[in-house]
Scaffold this active site. Sequence first.
Site, PDB file in Angstrom:
ATOM      1  N   GLY A  11      -2.166  -0.962   7.332  1.00  0.00           N
ATOM      2  CA  GLY A  11      -0.516  -1.903   7.968  1.00  0.00           C
ATOM      3  C   GLY A  11       0.297  -1.446   9.043  1.00  0.00           C
ATOM      4  O   GLY A  11       1.803  -0.786   9.061  1.00  0.00           O
ATOM      5  N   ALA A  12      -0.744  -1.405  10.476  1.00  0.00           N
ATOM      6  CA  ALA A  12      -0.402  -0.912  11.415  1.00  0.00           C
ATOM      7  C   ALA A  12       0.843  -1.428  12.463  1.00  0.00           C
ATOM      8  O   ALA A  12       1.152  -0.454  13.327  1.00  0.00           O
ATOM      9  CB  ALA A  12      -1.135  -0.744  12.595  1.00  0.00           C
ATOM     10  N   ALA A  13       1.456  -2.568  12.282  1.00  0.00           N
ATOM     11  CA  ALA A  13       2.416  -3.468  12.791  1.00  0.00           C
ATOM     12  C   ALA A  13       3.723  -3.410  11.870  1.00  0.00           C
ATOM     13  O   ALA A  13       4.693  -3.965  11.960  1.00  0.00           O
ATOM     14  CB  ALA A  13       2.179  -4.554  12.292  1.00  0.00           C
ATOM     15  N   ARG A  98       6.765  -5.479 -11.949  1.00  0.00           N
ATOM     16  CA  ARG A  98       5.875  -4.827 -11.514  1.00  0.00           C
ATOM     17  C   ARG A  98       4.207  -5.014 -12.091  1.00  0.00           C
ATOM     18  O   ARG A  98       3.907  -4.563 -10.902  1.00  0.00           O
ATOM     19  CB  ARG A  98       6.589  -3.854 -12.520  1.00  0.00           C
ATOM     20  N   VAL A 129       0.557   5.389   1.159  1.00  0.00           N
ATOM     21  CA  VAL A 129       2.103   5.779   0.638  1.00  0.00           C
ATOM     22  C   VAL A 129       2.280   4.820   0.504  1.00  0.00           C
ATOM     23  O   VAL A 129       3.396   4.230   0.195  1.00  0.00           O
ATOM     24  CB  VAL A 129       2.016   5.432   2.838  1.00  0.00           C
ATOM     25  N   ASN A 131       3.101   1.099  -1.622  1.00  0.00           N
ATOM     26  CA  ASN A 131       3.241   1.709  -3.194  1.00  0.00           C
ATOM     27  C   ASN A 131       2.492   0.621  -4.176  1.00  0.00           C
ATOM     28  O   ASN A 131       2.953  -0.515  -3.431  1.00  0.00           O
ATOM     29  CB  ASN A 131       5.445   1.376  -3.798  1.00  0.00           C
ATOM     30  N   ASP A 159      10.051  12.601  -0.938  1.00  0.00           N
ATOM     31  CA  ASP A 159      11.340  13.173  -2.000  1.00  0.00           C
ATOM     32  C   ASP A 159      11.771  14.430  -1.838  1.00  0.00           C
ATOM     33  O   ASP A 159      12.162  15.055  -2.293  1.00  0.00           O
ATOM     34  CB  ASP A 159      10.315  12.782  -3.732  1.00  0.00           C
ATOM     35  N   HIS A 187       5.872   8.669  -8.146  1.00  0.00           N
ATOM     36  CA  HIS A 187       7.450   8.334  -6.664  1.00  0.00           C
ATOM     37  C   HIS A 187       8.163   7.506  -6.683  1.00  0.00           C
ATOM     38  O   HIS A 187       7.069   6.201  -6.442  1.00  0.00           O
ATOM     39  CB  HIS A 187       5.834   8.298  -5.093  1.00  0.00           C
TER      40      HIS A 187
HETATM   41  P1  NAX Z   1       6.195  -3.414   5.881  1.00  0.00           P
HETATM   42  O1  NAX Z   1       5.948  -4.104   5.046  1.00  0.00           O
HETATM   43  O2  NAX Z   1       6.885  -2.791   7.583  1.00  0.00           O
HETATM   44  O3  NAX Z   1       4.408  -3.191   6.763  1.00  0.00           O
HETATM   45  C1  NAX Z   1       3.546  -3.071   6.155  1.00  0.00           C
HETATM   46  C2  NAX Z   1       1.811  -3.632   6.685  1.00  0.00           C
HETATM   47  O4  NAX Z   1       0.850  -3.481   6.182  1.00  0.00           O
HETATM   48  C3  NAX Z   1       2.537  -5.200   6.796  1.00  0.00           C
HETATM   49  O5  NAX Z   1       2.657  -5.351   8.385  1.00  0.00           O
HETATM   50  C4  NAX Z   1       1.720  -5.694   6.676  1.00  0.00           C
HETATM   51  O6  NAX Z   1       0.999  -6.788   7.431  1.00  0.00           O
HETATM   52  C5  NAX Z   1       0.824  -4.491   6.710  1.00  0.00           C
HETATM   53  N1  NAX Z   1      -0.442  -4.903   5.424  1.00  0.00           N
HETATM   54  C6  NAX Z   1      -0.183  -5.560   4.229  1.00  0.00           C
HETATM   55  N2  NAX Z   1      -1.504  -5.859   3.867  1.00  0.00           N
HETATM   56  C7  NAX Z   1      -2.018  -5.147   4.007  1.00  0.00           C
HETATM   57  C8  NAX Z   1      -4.292  -5.218   4.130  1.00  0.00           C
HETATM   58  N3  NAX Z   1      -4.201  -5.422   3.225  1.00  0.00           N
HETATM   59  N4  NAX Z   1      -4.789  -4.459   5.175  1.00  0.00           N
HETATM   60  C9  NAX Z   1      -3.895  -3.585   5.662  1.00  0.00           C
HETATM   61  N5  NAX Z   1      -2.403  -3.975   5.721  1.00  0.00           N
HETATM   62  C10 NAX Z   1      -1.558  -4.407   4.940  1.00  0.00           C
HETATM   63  O7  NAX Z   1       6.798  -1.644   4.832  1.00  0.00           O
HETATM   64  P2  NAX Z   1       7.166  -0.375   5.855  1.00  0.00           P
HETATM   65  O8  NAX Z   1       8.326  -0.115   5.655  1.00  0.00           O
HETATM   66  O9  NAX Z   1       6.139  -0.220   6.561  1.00  0.00           O
HETATM   67  O10 NAX Z   1       6.254   0.520   4.148  1.00  0.00           O
HETATM   68  C11 NAX Z   1       5.027  -0.087   3.639  1.00  0.00           C
HETATM   69  C12 NAX Z   1       5.012   0.774   2.365  1.00  0.00           C
HETATM   70  O11 NAX Z   1       5.071   2.108   2.270  1.00  0.00           O
HETATM   71  C13 NAX Z   1       5.755  -0.341   1.325  1.00  0.00           C
HETATM   72  O12 NAX Z   1       4.833   0.359  -0.153  1.00  0.00           O
HETATM   73  C14 NAX Z   1       6.643   0.882   0.971  1.00  0.00           C
HETATM   74  O13 NAX Z   1       7.046   1.196  -0.920  1.00  0.00           O
HETATM   75  C15 NAX Z   1       5.453   1.848   0.949  1.00  0.00           C
HETATM   76  N6  NAX Z   1       6.679   3.140   1.393  1.00  0.00           N
HETATM   77  C16 NAX Z   1       5.865   4.541   0.646  1.00  0.00           C
HETATM   78  C17 NAX Z   1       7.327   6.077   0.212  1.00  0.00           C
HETATM   79  C18 NAX Z   1       6.248   7.108   0.088  1.00  0.00           C
HETATM   80  O14 NAX Z   1       7.013   7.863  -0.829  1.00  0.00           O
HETATM   81  N7  NAX Z   1       5.688   6.715  -0.492  1.00  0.00           N
HETATM   82  C19 NAX Z   1       8.817   5.602   0.943  1.00  0.00           C
HETATM   83  C20 NAX Z   1       8.596   4.844   1.687  1.00  0.00           C
HETATM   84  C21 NAX Z   1       8.205   3.662   1.802  1.00  0.00           C
HETATM   85  O15 NAX Z   1       9.056   2.437   0.951  1.00  0.00           O
END
Ligand code: NAX
Length: 329
Positions: A11-13, A98, A129, A131, A159, A187
């Site tokens: 999810g590096a971008a 869900r 990380v 969800n 959290d 979480h």
């Molecule tokens: P973004 O949507 O900004 O970034 C996610 C990125 O992942 C996108 O660039 C997408 O192209 C990429 N991606 C999707 N499928 C992929 C795959 N199969 N392989 C590689 N890359 C892939 O989300 P962001 O705000 O960065 O959040 C990322 C994740 O963290 C979400 O699932 C979010 O719900 C979760 N979180 C978890 C938290 C925790 O405490 N555990 C808190 C923060 C956040 O909500």
Amino acid sequence: EKQPVKVAVTGAAGQIAYSLLFRIANGDMLGNEQPVHLNMLEIPQALGALEGVCMELEDCAFPLLAGMDTFDDPARAFEGASYVLLVGARPRTKGMERKDLLEANGRIFTEQGRALNDNAPDDVRVLVVGNPANTNCLVAMENAPDIPRERFTAMTRLDHNRALAQLARKTGVPVSRITRMTIWGNHSTTQYPDVFHALVDGRPAFDAIGRDRNWLENEFIPTVQKRGAAVIEARGASSAASAANAAIDHVRDWALGTANGDWVSMAVPSDGSYGVDEGLVSSFPCRCAGGNWEIVQGLEIDEFSRSRIEASVAELREERDAVRSLGLV
Ligand code: NAX
């Protein structure tokens, strides 16, 4: 001169990575003497944007950034990676149940679990990380049978840090003097932030809040549980810099150890401690040393805490049963 350590970030971008990658490259995660090499994974459509992130990383001229590569194939991205941060996930979109979310992510984490199993080095350590983090971690772990289970963890540190901040605000004592906070369970909004073992300036946190049960039950717990939604409401986007910061804290403490006398919250595969079903990835109080975590044992859990933990574990059980019935684990 230390050899660079490879760190893979998926999810590096995305928006969390936009903070996380720079913190890693700055040495905040593995220490300011440890060079790092970044392996960044994205879906093909996001590789263009990722090039821009690479340009910015380059433009920081980080002394510790030994190199970087981008990938759209997890198998190649995880090769040689000692730390793998699984941030990328399929977000919940309008009208998605869900179950649909568990299924879409289940596919991603099945593939990534297998890619880890077949390509990651023996010393790999994984933080999920994306969800639903606990269950995504379970899916990856179950699809990587050759990797020891204890190398799979999911993030509840955000959290944990939110709970520390709320307790600091209530007591007027700086966060640096608050220890032994615990997040139990999932979480999600069922998580249980537990102050009953926490210490504020060395004395029980419950005393430090004036034994104020009303604040505890009606303000503290719901505020921590719903903080993610509150940030979305205010910012129009989900927590990103604070999530990245928590990921840095999680991996740093796992790799370099927790402070003496303190512990942190990590979602880890349960060994049955505190009555949590063995194998569920649930948040516990953990101490780390020598690159390993262990669940803090022997804490007394009263009736109130017991029922809160049980409610969150019940949700984890349901999520596990859902991914089981989808054949993902
Ligand atoms: P973004 O949507 O900004 O970034 C996610 C990125 O992942 C996108 O660039 C997408 O192209 C990429 N991606 C999707 N499928 C992929 C795959 N199969 N392989 C590689 N890359 C892939 O989300 P962001 O705000 O960065 O959040 C990322 C994740 O963290 C979400 O699932 C979010 O719900 C979760 N979180 C978890 C938290 C925790 O405490 N555990 C808190 C923060 C956040 O909500």
